[in-house]
Every structure is written in C-alpha cells, then in structure tokens.
Design an enzyme around this catalytic site. Sequence first.
Site, PDB file in Angstrom:
ATOM      1  N   LYS A 125       0.835  -1.205   0.000  1.00  0.00           N
ATOM      2  CA  LYS A 125       0.000   0.000   0.000  1.00  0.00           C
ATOM      3  C   LYS A 125       0.870   1.254   0.000  1.00  0.00           C
ATOM      4  O   LYS A 125       0.663   2.169  -0.791  1.00  0.00           O
ATOM      5  CB  LYS A 125      -0.878  -0.024   1.262  1.00  0.00           C
ATOM      6  N   LYS A 137       3.328  -2.131  11.307  1.00  0.00           N
ATOM      7  CA  LYS A 137       2.012  -2.104  11.971  1.00  0.00           C
ATOM      8  C   LYS A 137       2.237  -2.510  13.421  1.00  0.00           C
ATOM      9  O   LYS A 137       3.186  -3.235  13.724  1.00  0.00           O
ATOM     10  CB  LYS A 137       1.060  -3.090  11.301  1.00  0.00           C
ATOM     11  N   GLY A 176      -2.729   5.999  13.706  1.00  0.00           N
ATOM     12  CA  GLY A 176      -3.895   5.351  14.305  1.00  0.00           C
ATOM     13  C   GLY A 176      -4.408   4.191  13.458  1.00  0.00           C
ATOM     14  O   GLY A 176      -3.965   3.964  12.337  1.00  0.00           O
ATOM     15  N   ASP A 177      -5.319   3.447  14.017  1.00  0.00           N
ATOM     16  CA  ASP A 177      -6.068   2.387  13.311  1.00  0.00           C
ATOM     17  C   ASP A 177      -7.272   2.111  14.216  1.00  0.00           C
ATOM     18  O   ASP A 177      -7.651   2.976  15.024  1.00  0.00           O
ATOM     19  CB  ASP A 177      -5.186   1.145  13.092  1.00  0.00           C
ATOM     20  N   ASN A 251     -13.802   5.994  12.164  1.00  0.00           N
ATOM     21  CA  ASN A 251     -13.136   7.024  11.373  1.00  0.00           C
ATOM     22  C   ASN A 251     -13.354   6.846   9.864  1.00  0.00           C
ATOM     23  O   ASN A 251     -13.783   7.771   9.176  1.00  0.00           O
ATOM     24  CB  ASN A 251     -11.632   6.998  11.715  1.00  0.00           C
ATOM     25  N   SER A 396      -0.779  10.730   5.866  1.00  0.00           N
ATOM     26  CA  SER A 396       0.226  10.656   6.926  1.00  0.00           C
ATOM     27  C   SER A 396       1.594  11.026   6.357  1.00  0.00           C
ATOM     28  O   SER A 396       2.387  11.715   7.004  1.00  0.00           O
ATOM     29  CB  SER A 396       0.310   9.244   7.508  1.00  0.00           C
TER      30      SER A 396
END
Length: 464
Positions: A125, A137, A176-177, A251, A396
């Site tokens: 990605k 991650k 974030g996630d 979100n 980001s």
Amino acid sequence: MAVMTSPGVKVPGDYIESVMISVKAKNPAEPEFHQAVAEVFDSLRLVLAKHPEYQSARLLERIVEPERVLMFRVPWFDDQGNIQVNRGFRIEMNSAIGPYKGGLRFHPSVNLGILKFLAFEQVFKNSLTTLPMGGGKGGSDFDPKGKSDNEVMRFCQSFMTELQRHIGPDTDVPAGDIGVGGREIGFLFGQYKRLRNEFTGVLTGKGLGWGGSLIRPEATGYGCVYFAAEMLKSKKDSFDGKLCLVSGSGNVSQYTVEKLLDLGAKPVTVSDSNGVIYDPDGIDREKLAFIIELKNVKRGRIRDYADHYKKAIFMPTDIKLEHNPLWNIKADCAFPSATQNEITARDAANLVKNGIKLVAEGANMPSTFDATKMFLDAKILYGPAKAANAGGVATSGLEMSQNSARLTWTREEVDDRLHKIMIAIHQNCFETAEKYGTPGNLVNGANIGGFLKVANAMLDQGLV
Ligand code: NDP
C-alpha cells in the site's frame, strides 16, 4: 541489479507453492497472515514469469519475513487500583523504500498474526502511494471500549514507555487504526516527548495545534471515495444518485459517508460490532453529525441511531448467521469499512445477486479470499484495500513532509494532493493490470504495482 543467485531455480508456480508451504510452516496459527500472503502471491505469478531475477534473489522468502518483530509487556493500573497487563507489538516489516510506517490497533482481537497481515499489506500500500514509506504495523490487545480517559492515558503511557526505544521520525512512524484515534495519539505523543525530550514528527494523526495535518482524519474515507469515483469514471459513470452501503461507524466510515454525500450519492447503512443500521431515507449531513457525536464524543453504540431516527431499522449482530444482513440490502456500491473478513463468500454472493456495481474497500482485507474471487469473476468494479484505502497513509506521508519542513498546508492543498494521489494510484493499478494481461483486475494491478517498487529497491540494496 541482482547480487545473488540461488541454485535450483523452479518454474514460478512451483516456487510460489514452495514459499507458501514454508510461510504456513514457519508462521503457524496465523490464518490472516497466510491469507494476505496468498493473495499477493496469486498476482505475482504473472510477474515471476517475466522476471526470473526476483526468484534468483529469493525475493519472496525475504519479503514475507519481517525485518524485526517487537513484542512487549504493557502493565498499567485501572481506576480501582488493580494491575492490568496487556501485550504490545510492533512489526517492522520492510524499510526498502522509507522508514517503517503504519498504524497502531487497540482491540481485544489483536494478535501477532493479525498485525503481520496488516504490516505485510502496508508494504505494498505504501509503495502505491508514490511516497517514500516502508511498511509496519503495531498495537495491543487492549480494549479502549468502556475505559475512562485516565485509564486510556495510563495504558498509552505504559505502551509508549517501551515503544519509544524502537521508533523515531527517520526510523518508524506509527499512526492510528481501529481503537486509536486523536485521543490515543495525543497520549502516546505526550509520553514520547517526555521520555525523549524532543518534539518531532514521530507519530501521524496528531492534533492540529501540535503538528497534525488538516484532512488527516478525513483522508482514508475521502481517499476511498475518490478512488471509487475513478473506478466509476473508467466506465463513464459517476456517484450521482447511487445507493451506497457502508459498514462500520468509526473514522473510515464517517468520512466515507461525508464524501459520498459531497459527490451526490445516497449512503443508507452504517454498523458497529453490535449491529447494523439501515436508513431507507438516507444518512444526510445532520444524521452524520449525530453519528460522529455518538461515536467520537459519547462513545456510544450505533443502535441509538434507530432510537433517534424512527424510520431507521436496527438489526442486531447474530453470530450464528454466516452472513451480515447489511450486505443483503439492494444497492449500487458497497464500502466495507469496519474490519478484516467482514464480507464472506455468502455476503459476496448476496451483493452480486442484488446487482452491486462497485465494491471499494475502506477496511483492510475486508473480503475473504473466496469473496474476492467472486467479485473478480462477476467482473464488477472491485477496488482492493491496499489501493482503495491508501489515502490515509498517503496523508500521513504529507503530515511527515509538513513536519520536516516545519510548514502547514491549507485544507484545500492537502485535499488536492490526496485527490491527485488517489487518481495516480488508480491509474497505476489500472495500467499495471492491463500490462500484465488482466485488464480491469485491480487486485493484480495493486499487488504487482506495489511489489515492483519494493522488490527493485531490495535488489538495489543487496542482501540486507
Ligand atoms: P475505528 O476504530 O474508528 O472504527 C472501527 C469500526 O469498525 C467501528 O464501528 C467498530 O465497531 C467496527 N468494528 C471493529 N472491529 C469489528 C469487528 N470485529 N466486527 C464488527 N465491527 C467491527 O477504526 P477505523 O475506522 O480507523 O478502521 C476501520 C478499518 O479501516 C480497519 O480495517 C482499519 O485497519 C482500516 N484502515 C484505517 C485507516 C485509518 O486511517 N484509520 C487507514 C487504512 C485502513 P465497534 O465500535 O463496535 O468496535
């Protein structure tokens, strides 16, 4: 430039098969990781047939192996003074094209395999975004739901006390996630700054007054809809009047709904882990504001929507069902935006049966392997997660650029850059799919497009 060769070069299919067997043997009980690797490998058959140098350099064995895996204890006191212990993780997957970059997830389901699947996806990605970011991650099995702000703060401080040894603005930049929004990023950043005595762009998704970027909260949802608009454009179509299904209410879902409204579509669903809301009148801006207040401020449950808006129907989650009623509502477009494997083969069959025209994935790997195959076989417009939801990490990347240059871009400037990046990602996926003989297959386009840049950088940098 290949700097090494391995004896016994196999035909691509056999090579892929042998690496897949070893991935399963070396990473037992990590089904999501196996699934993510298998999906990428499926596309790479087309590449390996043309480029034997990747096999000679044992690129597949190297790309599935994280550069570093960190796992640590996170002890903290709850409000009653009891000691709680959670497990923290950071997977530093690949840094061939930039510092590790990827979110932190706080959810009770978090384990090593889930974070490895997410880190693996992130590598491809981030490569597609056109920006210089490697893949990573992390997260914890901590559940922020039902915790007080003070408990969340104490947990974040303990988590960062260990994580700060391993991250930095040129090394690894988390974001974030699921379960990690503005509140959590604030507590994490505060503790990093206190321990390291430096104010740097070490996290993204920061508050606007202290280094954050405009549009970062909106970016994943907006980006997904921009990507979907390009998919429709490739068929000379638009969002005008399209009925849309959106899952989740966090979100990604919130800003997917907002951008769909901007572009003239009619979103009719949202959900959370307790159930689904179907609003046949459509979710308009006032109702969206209600959802944002409910989820981000009151931290309530989505069923409250149906108490407030009487025409809306609430369908509670039934774990005995093998399908989600949300995906059985007739509509034109679907935006899975909650979590992995939320669209099963049965859900995909329902969507296709009801004439869905487009599926664009806001969540990471929301469709099972069989569901993905069904969408491809049905030849609907299908935008896989690593392309369709790349707008979040792309923005980001824009936040990192602004931090390095000590500049703040306007809302319009960031939105314009995000929009252009999503157009470029779609074009890359579309053209790569054609080049490798599978026109319209954006899964192949995304996997191959993302892989090539990282693989070539790995070849250039030698055996590291
Ligand atoms: P949030 O925590 O803001 O929202 C998550 C939403 O999904 C909530 O409505 C939540 O419901 C629901 N959900 C989570 N887990 C489950 C589950 N196991 N079953 C059913 N519903 C569930 O997260 P985000 O919106 O940030 O993330 C959503 C997805 O998008 C994830 O897959 C994430 O990896 C992906 N993503 C996020 C990006 C970002 O920038 N935030 C970037 C790229 C991808 P409940 O409140 O009940 O838990």
